[in-house]
Write an enzyme that holds these catalytic residues in place. Structure first.
Site, PDB file in Angstrom:
ATOM      1  N   SER A 140      -3.021  -8.932   1.275  1.00 34.07           N
ATOM      2  CA  SER A 140      -3.519  -8.544   2.690  1.00 34.07           C
ATOM      3  C   SER A 140      -4.253  -9.049   4.241  1.00 34.07           C
ATOM      4  O   SER A 140      -4.731  -9.514   3.288  1.00 34.07           O
ATOM      5  CB  SER A 140      -4.607  -7.585   1.775  1.00 34.07           C
ATOM      6  OG  SER A 140      -4.742  -6.757   3.407  1.00 34.07           O
ATOM      7  N   HIS A 159       1.290  -7.486   2.087  1.00 38.29           N
ATOM      8  CA  HIS A 159       1.107  -6.339   2.713  1.00 38.29           C
ATOM      9  C   HIS A 159       0.298  -6.190   4.041  1.00 38.29           C
ATOM     10  O   HIS A 159      -0.962  -6.821   4.004  1.00 38.29           O
ATOM     11  CB  HIS A 159      -0.201  -6.193   1.336  1.00 38.29           C
ATOM     12  CG  HIS A 159      -0.577  -4.834   0.991  1.00 38.29           C
ATOM     13  ND1 HIS A 159       0.069  -3.980   0.362  1.00 38.29           N
ATOM     14  CD2 HIS A 159      -1.802  -4.403   1.932  1.00 38.29           C
ATOM     15  CE1 HIS A 159      -0.929  -3.065   0.687  1.00 38.29           C
ATOM     16  NE2 HIS A 159      -2.754  -3.038   1.195  1.00 38.29           N
ATOM     17  N   ASP A 188      -1.599  -3.625   6.407  1.00 37.33           N
ATOM     18  CA  ASP A 188      -2.747  -2.159   5.888  1.00 37.33           C
ATOM     19  C   ASP A 188      -2.813  -1.443   7.442  1.00 37.33           C
ATOM     20  O   ASP A 188      -3.533  -2.050   8.500  1.00 37.33           O
ATOM     21  CB  ASP A 188      -4.023  -2.393   5.526  1.00 37.33           C
ATOM     22  CG  ASP A 188      -3.838  -2.789   4.289  1.00 37.33           C
ATOM     23  OD1 ASP A 188      -3.769  -2.394   3.587  1.00 37.33           O
ATOM     24  OD2 ASP A 188      -4.423  -4.310   3.796  1.00 37.33           O
ATOM     25  N   MET A 204      -4.180   1.866   9.797  1.00 38.31           N
ATOM     26  CA  MET A 204      -5.600   2.282  10.018  1.00 38.31           C
ATOM     27  C   MET A 204      -5.244   3.582  10.614  1.00 38.31           C
ATOM     28  O   MET A 204      -5.493   2.381  11.781  1.00 38.31           O
ATOM     29  CB  MET A 204      -6.342   1.825   9.384  1.00 38.31           C
ATOM     30  CG  MET A 204      -6.611   1.038   7.830  1.00 38.31           C
ATOM     31  SD  MET A 204      -8.230   0.282   7.557  1.00 38.31           S
ATOM     32  CE  MET A 204      -8.269  -0.679   6.622  1.00 38.31           C
ATOM     33  N   HIS A 253       1.622  -0.354   3.953  1.00 41.22           N
ATOM     34  CA  HIS A 253       0.877   0.401   3.529  1.00 41.22           C
ATOM     35  C   HIS A 253       0.080   1.640   4.559  1.00 41.22           C
ATOM     36  O   HIS A 253      -0.998   1.516   5.186  1.00 41.22           O
ATOM     37  CB  HIS A 253      -0.313  -0.108   2.848  1.00 41.22           C
ATOM     38  CG  HIS A 253      -1.418   0.803   2.132  1.00 41.22           C
ATOM     39  ND1 HIS A 253      -2.470  -0.117   1.402  1.00 41.22           N
ATOM     40  CD2 HIS A 253      -1.252   2.342   1.584  1.00 41.22           C
ATOM     41  CE1 HIS A 253      -3.557   1.059   1.337  1.00 41.22           C
ATOM     42  NE2 HIS A 253      -3.138   2.053   0.788  1.00 41.22           N
ATOM     43  N   MET A 255      -2.050   4.164   6.047  1.00 44.70           N
ATOM     44  CA  MET A 255      -3.394   5.303   6.179  1.00 44.70           C
ATOM     45  C   MET A 255      -4.190   5.695   6.896  1.00 44.70           C
ATOM     46  O   MET A 255      -4.497   5.761   7.549  1.00 44.70           O
ATOM     47  CB  MET A 255      -4.531   4.199   5.659  1.00 44.70           C
ATOM     48  CG  MET A 255      -4.782   3.455   4.119  1.00 44.70           C
ATOM     49  SD  MET A 255      -5.438   1.907   3.907  1.00 44.70           S
ATOM     50  CE  MET A 255      -4.427   1.014   4.734  1.00 44.70           C
ATOM     51  N   MET A 280      -5.021   3.108  -5.018  1.00 42.28           N
ATOM     52  CA  MET A 280      -6.428   2.154  -4.557  1.00 42.28           C
ATOM     53  C   MET A 280      -8.002   2.183  -5.935  1.00 42.28           C
ATOM     54  O   MET A 280      -7.970   3.257  -6.247  1.00 42.28           O
ATOM     55  CB  MET A 280      -6.766   3.289  -3.513  1.00 42.28           C
ATOM     56  CG  MET A 280      -5.754   3.731  -2.029  1.00 42.28           C
ATOM     57  SD  MET A 280      -6.046   1.687  -1.299  1.00 42.28           S
ATOM     58  CE  MET A 280      -7.343   0.903  -1.314  1.00 42.28           C
ATOM     59  N   GLY A 304      -9.840   1.510   3.513  1.00 40.65           N
ATOM     60  CA  GLY A 304     -10.598   1.652   5.025  1.00 40.65           C
ATOM     61  C   GLY A 304     -11.023  -0.116   5.077  1.00 40.65           C
ATOM     62  O   GLY A 304     -10.830  -0.125   6.402  1.00 40.65           O
ATOM     63  N   PHE A 305     -11.007  -0.563   4.123  1.00 43.16           N
ATOM     64  CA  PHE A 305     -11.914  -2.139   4.607  1.00 43.16           C
ATOM     65  C   PHE A 305     -11.416  -2.573   3.210  1.00 43.16           C
ATOM     66  O   PHE A 305     -11.542  -2.403   2.759  1.00 43.16           O
ATOM     67  CB  PHE A 305     -13.002  -1.645   4.281  1.00 43.16           C
ATOM     68  CG  PHE A 305     -13.638  -1.052   5.703  1.00 43.16           C
ATOM     69  CD1 PHE A 305     -13.701  -1.218   6.822  1.00 43.16           C
ATOM     70  CD2 PHE A 305     -14.061   0.478   4.716  1.00 43.16           C
ATOM     71  CE1 PHE A 305     -14.821  -0.275   7.512  1.00 43.16           C
ATOM     72  CE2 PHE A 305     -14.395   1.427   6.315  1.00 43.16           C
ATOM     73  CZ  PHE A 305     -14.487   0.847   7.336  1.00 43.16           C
ATOM     74  N   GLY A 306     -11.177  -4.372   3.487  1.00 40.99           N
ATOM     75  CA  GLY A 306     -11.662  -5.227   2.696  1.00 40.99           C
ATOM     76  C   GLY A 306     -12.498  -5.403   2.452  1.00 40.99           C
ATOM     77  O   GLY A 306     -13.638  -5.076   2.573  1.00 40.99           O
ATOM     78  N   GLY A 307     -13.007  -6.735   1.646  1.00 38.63           N
ATOM     79  CA  GLY A 307     -13.558  -6.903   0.461  1.00 38.63           C
ATOM     80  C   GLY A 307     -15.202  -6.517  -0.736  1.00 38.63           C
ATOM     81  O   GLY A 307     -15.832  -6.602  -0.217  1.00 38.63           O
ATOM     82  N   ASP A 339      -4.767  -1.646  -5.046  1.00 35.82           N
ATOM     83  CA  ASP A 339      -5.184  -2.594  -4.257  1.00 35.82           C
ATOM     84  C   ASP A 339      -6.566  -2.535  -4.283  1.00 35.82           C
ATOM     85  O   ASP A 339      -7.210  -1.161  -3.908  1.00 35.82           O
ATOM     86  CB  ASP A 339      -4.249  -1.973  -2.890  1.00 35.82           C
ATOM     87  CG  ASP A 339      -4.471  -2.288  -1.835  1.00 35.82           C
ATOM     88  OD1 ASP A 339      -5.373  -3.945  -1.109  1.00 35.82           O
ATOM     89  OD2 ASP A 339      -3.836  -1.250  -0.796  1.00 35.82           O
ATOM     90  N   GLY A 340      -7.168  -3.609  -3.831  1.00 34.03           N
ATOM     91  CA  GLY A 340      -8.783  -3.611  -3.498  1.00 34.03           C
ATOM     92  C   GLY A 340      -9.741  -3.587  -4.542  1.00 34.03           C
ATOM     93  O   GLY A 340      -9.362  -3.854  -5.786  1.00 34.03           O
ATOM     94  N   GLY A 341      -9.968  -4.959  -4.246  1.00 39.15           N
ATOM     95  CA  GLY A 341     -10.972  -5.692  -4.941  1.00 39.15           C
ATOM     96  C   GLY A 341     -10.397  -6.460  -6.485  1.00 39.15           C
ATOM     97  O   GLY A 341     -10.859  -6.953  -7.196  1.00 39.15           O
ATOM     98  N   GLY A 391      -6.906  -9.186  -0.389  1.00 36.64           N
ATOM     99  CA  GLY A 391      -6.999  -9.845   1.000  1.00 36.64           C
ATOM    100  C   GLY A 391      -7.692 -10.599   0.560  1.00 36.64           C
ATOM    101  O   GLY A 391      -7.720 -11.817   0.776  1.00 36.64           O
TER     102      GLY A 391
HETATM  103  C1  DX5 Z   1      -7.679  -1.150   2.260  1.00 34.99           C
HETATM  104  C2  DX5 Z   1      -6.662  -2.414   1.984  1.00 34.99           C
HETATM  105  C3  DX5 Z   1      -6.402  -3.041   1.062  1.00 34.99           C
HETATM  106  C4  DX5 Z   1      -7.595  -4.381   1.585  1.00 34.99           C
HETATM  107  C5  DX5 Z   1      -7.399  -5.263   0.620  1.00 34.99           C
HETATM  108  O1  DX5 Z   1      -7.987  -0.062   2.724  1.00 34.99           O
HETATM  109  O2  DX5 Z   1      -5.588  -0.709   1.893  1.00 34.99           O
HETATM  110  O3  DX5 Z   1      -5.435  -3.909   1.362  1.00 34.99           O
HETATM  111  O4  DX5 Z   1      -6.899  -5.035   2.411  1.00 34.99           O
HETATM  112  O5  DX5 Z   1      -8.558  -6.118   0.504  1.00 34.99           O
HETATM  113  P1  DX5 Z   1      -9.163  -6.571  -0.420  1.00 34.99           P
HETATM  114  O6  DX5 Z   1      -8.806  -7.035  -1.432  1.00 34.99           O
HETATM  115  O7  DX5 Z   1     -10.164  -7.730   0.187  1.00 34.99           O
HETATM  116  O8  DX5 Z   1     -10.133  -6.121  -1.204  1.00 34.99           O
HETATM  117 ZN    ZN Z   2      -3.331  -1.774   1.571  1.00 31.31          ZN
END
Ligand code: DX5
Ligand code: ZN
Length: 217
Positions: free
Chosen positions: A8, A33, A35, A37, A66, A68, A138, A143-146, A176-178, A198
């Site tokens: 991502s 990937h 994102d 938003m 993706h 959002m 999801m 909305g956020f990475g990490g 997707d996510g974590g 990500g």
């Molecule tokens: C979150 C995004 C993800 C995000 C994943 O809303 O859709 O694609 O970048 O990031 P990580 O892998 O750090 O959770």
């Molecule tokens: Zn995503």
């Protein structure tokens, strides 16, 4: 089919975007990937068309976009043509007329994706599964990475895999996510086909090595 890795770009260094794009190009990653938003469907803003066009110009691998955003129908053509999406995913929760939205994406000869928030049960896809090439689950709130991975994702993947098999479809399951080096094998065992990563990639000492590790079964 072996599993796919989609780093991502949300976690990339936008001050050195071209070098991060080239790192992905030269790595074992399968897709980019991206994102998008809108500050409305999710409480954050990310990138728009000017940045997407730069990524599309330099990327040599398929772009997995993706969305959002609310009202994605307004921008489908631009994501397909200007941003050169290979895969375009919309949120189930953001589309009142999801069937129509998927048809608009198909008309552009782009692969369709439907994403579900963590609280949305996979059963809602029963009557639309045959219209989509990919389901993005999801595993954090979008909305956020990490963020921290939500464990409840595993039974959702298993249930969705059974639904896909029952309808004899080839729909891919993307998570997707974590996602990280600790949980990716369990996700593959549960039935995931595509893993978005990500933070696990970009915050690591050597992102290309991390991608190579995530490709190992
Ligand atoms: C979150 C995004 C993800 C995000 C994943 O809303 O859709 O694609 O970048 O990031 P990580 O892998 O750090 O959770
Ligand atoms: Zn995503």
């Amino acid at each position: 089919m072996s599993h796919l890795i989609a780093p991502s770009m949300l976690s990339a260094d936008f001050g050195h975007l071209q070098s991060d794009i080239e790192m992905i190009n030269n790595s074992q990653a399968d897709w980019f990937h991206l994102d998008i938003m809108d500050g409305n469907f999710v409480p954050n803003l990310s990138i728009g068309f000017p940045v997407l066009k730069v990524i599309a110009k330099y990327a040599t691998k398929p772009l997995d976009i993706h969305l959002m955003i609310n009202n994605p129908d307004l921008y489908i053509e631009r994501f397909c043509v200007e941003a050169k999406a290979s895969w375009l995913t919309v949120h189930y929760e953001a589309c009142t007329h999801l069937h129509r939205t998927l048809q608009s994406i198909k008309k552009m000869n782009v692969k369709t994706g439907v994403s579900l928030n963590p609280h949305t049960p996979v059963e809602v896809l029963e009557d639309i599964l045959c219209e989509t090439d990919l389901v993005l689950l999801m595993s954090v709130n979008p909305g956020f990475g990490g963020q921290k991975f939500i464990e409840r994702t595993y039974p959702k993947i298993e249930k969705l895999k059974k639904m896909i098999a029952k309808q004899q479809l080839n729909t891919l399951i993307e998570v997707d996510g974590g996602v990280d080096l600790m949980n990716y094998k369990q996700l593959l065992n549960a039935g995931a086909d595509v893993l978005v990563c990500g933070n696990a990639v970009f915050a690591s000492d050597c992102p290309a090595d991390t991608i190579a590790q995530l490709k190992k079964i």
